[in-house]
Design a protein around this motif. Structure first.
Motif, PDB file in Angstrom:
ATOM      1  N   ALA A  13       0.941  -0.914  -0.289  1.00 31.85           N
ATOM      2  CA  ALA A  13      -0.265   0.251   0.045  1.00 31.85           C
ATOM      3  C   ALA A  13       0.970   1.371   0.038  1.00 31.85           C
ATOM      4  O   ALA A  13       1.991   1.203   0.528  1.00 31.85           O
ATOM      5  CB  ALA A  13      -1.070   0.589   1.147  1.00 31.85           C
ATOM      6  N   SER A  14       0.259   2.435  -0.138  1.00 27.11           N
ATOM      7  CA  SER A  14       0.919   4.181  -0.043  1.00 27.11           C
ATOM      8  C   SER A  14       0.356   3.634   1.062  1.00 27.11           C
ATOM      9  O   SER A  14      -1.154   4.143   1.596  1.00 27.11           O
ATOM     10  CB  SER A  14       0.426   4.242  -1.391  1.00 27.11           C
ATOM     11  N   ALA A  15       0.858   4.500   2.506  1.00 28.21           N
ATOM     12  CA  ALA A  15       0.400   4.767   3.539  1.00 28.21           C
ATOM     13  C   ALA A  15       1.269   5.148   4.644  1.00 28.21           C
ATOM     14  O   ALA A  15       2.416   5.457   4.379  1.00 28.21           O
ATOM     15  CB  ALA A  15       0.630   3.175   4.484  1.00 28.21           C
ATOM     16  N   VAL A  16       0.657   6.625   5.401  1.00 24.79           N
ATOM     17  CA  VAL A  16       1.852   7.713   5.763  1.00 24.79           C
ATOM     18  C   VAL A  16       0.223   7.538   7.395  1.00 24.79           C
ATOM     19  O   VAL A  16       0.601   8.366   7.895  1.00 24.79           O
ATOM     20  CB  VAL A  16       1.320   9.036   5.069  1.00 24.79           C
ATOM     21  N   ARG A  17      -0.385   6.689   7.453  1.00 28.09           N
ATOM     22  CA  ARG A  17      -1.469   7.473   8.594  1.00 28.09           C
ATOM     23  C   ARG A  17      -0.597   6.516   9.964  1.00 28.09           C
ATOM     24  O   ARG A  17      -1.577   5.553  10.497  1.00 28.09           O
ATOM     25  CB  ARG A  17      -2.822   7.729   8.403  1.00 28.09           C
ATOM     26  N   VAL A  18       0.047   6.537  10.411  1.00 34.50           N
ATOM     27  CA  VAL A  18       0.897   6.138  11.564  1.00 34.50           C
ATOM     28  C   VAL A  18      -0.525   5.449  12.141  1.00 34.50           C
ATOM     29  O   VAL A  18      -0.080   4.522  13.035  1.00 34.50           O
ATOM     30  CB  VAL A  18       1.622   7.134  11.460  1.00 34.50           C
ATOM     31  N   PRO A  19      -1.196   6.515  12.702  1.00 37.02           N
ATOM     32  CA  PRO A  19      -2.523   5.479  14.071  1.00 37.02           C
ATOM     33  C   PRO A  19      -2.916   4.744  13.439  1.00 37.02           C
ATOM     34  O   PRO A  19      -3.255   4.178  14.176  1.00 37.02           O
ATOM     35  CB  PRO A  19      -2.823   7.427  14.142  1.00 37.02           C
ATOM     36  N   GLY A  69       5.296   5.080   1.855  1.00 36.49           N
ATOM     37  CA  GLY A  69       4.905   6.810   2.214  1.00 36.49           C
ATOM     38  C   GLY A  69       6.317   8.007   2.628  1.00 36.49           C
ATOM     39  O   GLY A  69       7.021   7.327   2.184  1.00 36.49           O
ATOM     40  N   HIS A  70       6.010   8.907   2.808  1.00 33.68           N
ATOM     41  CA  HIS A  70       6.685  10.303   3.153  1.00 33.68           C
ATOM     42  C   HIS A  70       7.250   9.708   4.745  1.00 33.68           C
ATOM     43  O   HIS A  70       7.368  10.972   5.456  1.00 33.68           O
ATOM     44  CB  HIS A  70       6.471  11.116   2.996  1.00 33.68           C
ATOM     45  N   ASN A  71       6.430   9.059   5.543  1.00 35.16           N
ATOM     46  CA  ASN A  71       7.018   8.735   7.398  1.00 35.16           C
ATOM     47  C   ASN A  71       8.589   9.587   7.456  1.00 35.16           C
ATOM     48  O   ASN A  71       9.425   8.067   6.440  1.00 35.16           O
ATOM     49  CB  ASN A  71       6.332   7.455   7.851  1.00 35.16           C
ATOM     50  N   THR A  72       9.138   9.405   8.408  1.00 38.22           N
ATOM     51  CA  THR A  72      10.036   9.298   8.995  1.00 38.22           C
ATOM     52  C   THR A  72      10.482   7.955   9.356  1.00 38.22           C
ATOM     53  O   THR A  72       9.687   7.240   9.801  1.00 38.22           O
ATOM     54  CB  THR A  72       9.965  10.933  10.144  1.00 38.22           C
ATOM     55  N   PRO A  73      11.756   7.758   9.748  1.00 36.35           N
ATOM     56  CA  PRO A  73      12.753   6.216  10.253  1.00 36.35           C
ATOM     57  C   PRO A  73      12.135   6.343  11.206  1.00 36.35           C
ATOM     58  O   PRO A  73      11.358   5.410  12.393  1.00 36.35           O
ATOM     59  CB  PRO A  73      13.647   6.869   9.990  1.00 36.35           C
ATOM     60  N   GLU A  74      11.749   7.681  12.400  1.00 39.58           N
ATOM     61  CA  GLU A  74      11.373   7.671  13.361  1.00 39.58           C
ATOM     62  C   GLU A  74      10.331   7.448  13.599  1.00 39.58           C
ATOM     63  O   GLU A  74      10.556   5.796  15.465  1.00 39.58           O
ATOM     64  CB  GLU A  74      11.802   8.818  14.480  1.00 39.58           C
TER      65      GLU A  74
END
Length: 267
Positions: free
Chosen positions: A20-26, A48-53
């Motif tokens: 998936a394309s995915a950025v919604r960490v919650p 996606g563009h979430n950070t490594p942290e």
């Protein structure tokens, strides 16, 4: 470093890649927890563009999870980035707000393998916004029950999708999966079969979890126009497409810059 010992999700043994394309960490924990009951070796590949942290806690807790880090490029390009990193026998498109019934993917894979036909795509049953969906209603033209059936949560041969060239780079954030289904059916002599029931399905609760403001939906009119421009004349599906598939160019900027794009939300 040393190769780790063989386990359920050894790369060589992976049967299904869920991507998936995915950025919604919650949403990640509910998604990943729902897959713990899966009875076969599998992997989840998000891009996606979430950070490594942001991602590290999930890769540590879920050994079957990997994440492709990108710039804030358009969602459809992230789908192709995730797809390209998959290694499974079968590939299954998903979304980070999905929740799976017990061993849904293991059961779907075993059924798909029993068919012994890479030109069968499964459309996995969904429950959306608390409604059990009639998957036969997912058609190219929703108002035309004889137009081709779509597979919003498709499950198919990974190699065949690779041979088909993956996603078309003209799409922004939706409808690219419908284009894949159309190419599969119209050009690869494929067929779509609905799989699942009230016990085996994927739950998606768009409205309750996201509300009415969803940037992902902003490209719908653009993408729908491309889809219908390829395959329809406004009233019916054509016997052959009008244009040609435009695959992504996988160069050094692929994870950094959106291709074939209007700059509404993404770089």
């Amino acid at each position: 470093g040393q190769r780790r010992g063989k386990d359920k999700n050894d790369m060589q043994d992976i049967k299904v890649s869920i991507f998936a394309s995915a950025v919604r960490v919650p949403f990640y924990k509910i998604f990943l927890e729902s897959l713990r009951s899966t009875s076969i070796p599998f992997e989840v590949v998000f891009a996606g563009h979430n950070t490594p942290e942001e991602i590290k806690p999930f890769t540590e807790e879920y050994p079957f999870f990997k994440y492709i880090h990108t710039a804030p490029i358009k969602p459809e390009q992230c789908y192709d980035a995730a797809r390209r990193a998959c290694v499974g026998d079968a590939i299954h498109i998903t979304a980070d707000d999905a929740e799976y019934s017990s061993d849904c993917i293991g059961k779907a894979y075993n059924y798909w393998k029993s068919l012994n036909d890479i030109r069968t795509m499964l459309s996995i049953q969904t429950i959306e916004n608390m409604q059990f969906c009639d998957m036969k209603a997912h058609r190219f033209f929703w108002h035309q029950p004889d137009s081709p059936i779509m597979a919003p949560m498709f499950f198919m041969s990974r190699q065949l999708l690779e041979d088909m060239g993956g996603f078309d780079r003209r799409y922004i954030c939706g409808q690219g999966e419908n284009d894949i289904v159309m190419r599969f059916v119209m050009e690869e002599n494929g067929k779509v079969e609905i799989w699942g029931d009230k016990e085996n399905n994927i739950t998606l609760d768009h409205m309750r979890r996201h509300g009415l403001v969803r940037p992902f939906a902003t490209g719908y009119n653009h993408d729908r126009a491309i889809l219908e421009g390829s395959w329809g004349n406004g009233k019916k599906v054509l016997s052959r497409r009008r244009d040609i598939h435009e695959p992504y160019t996988h160069d050094e900027t692929f994870l950094l810059k959106s291709q074939s794009f209007n700059k509404q939300h993404w770089v």
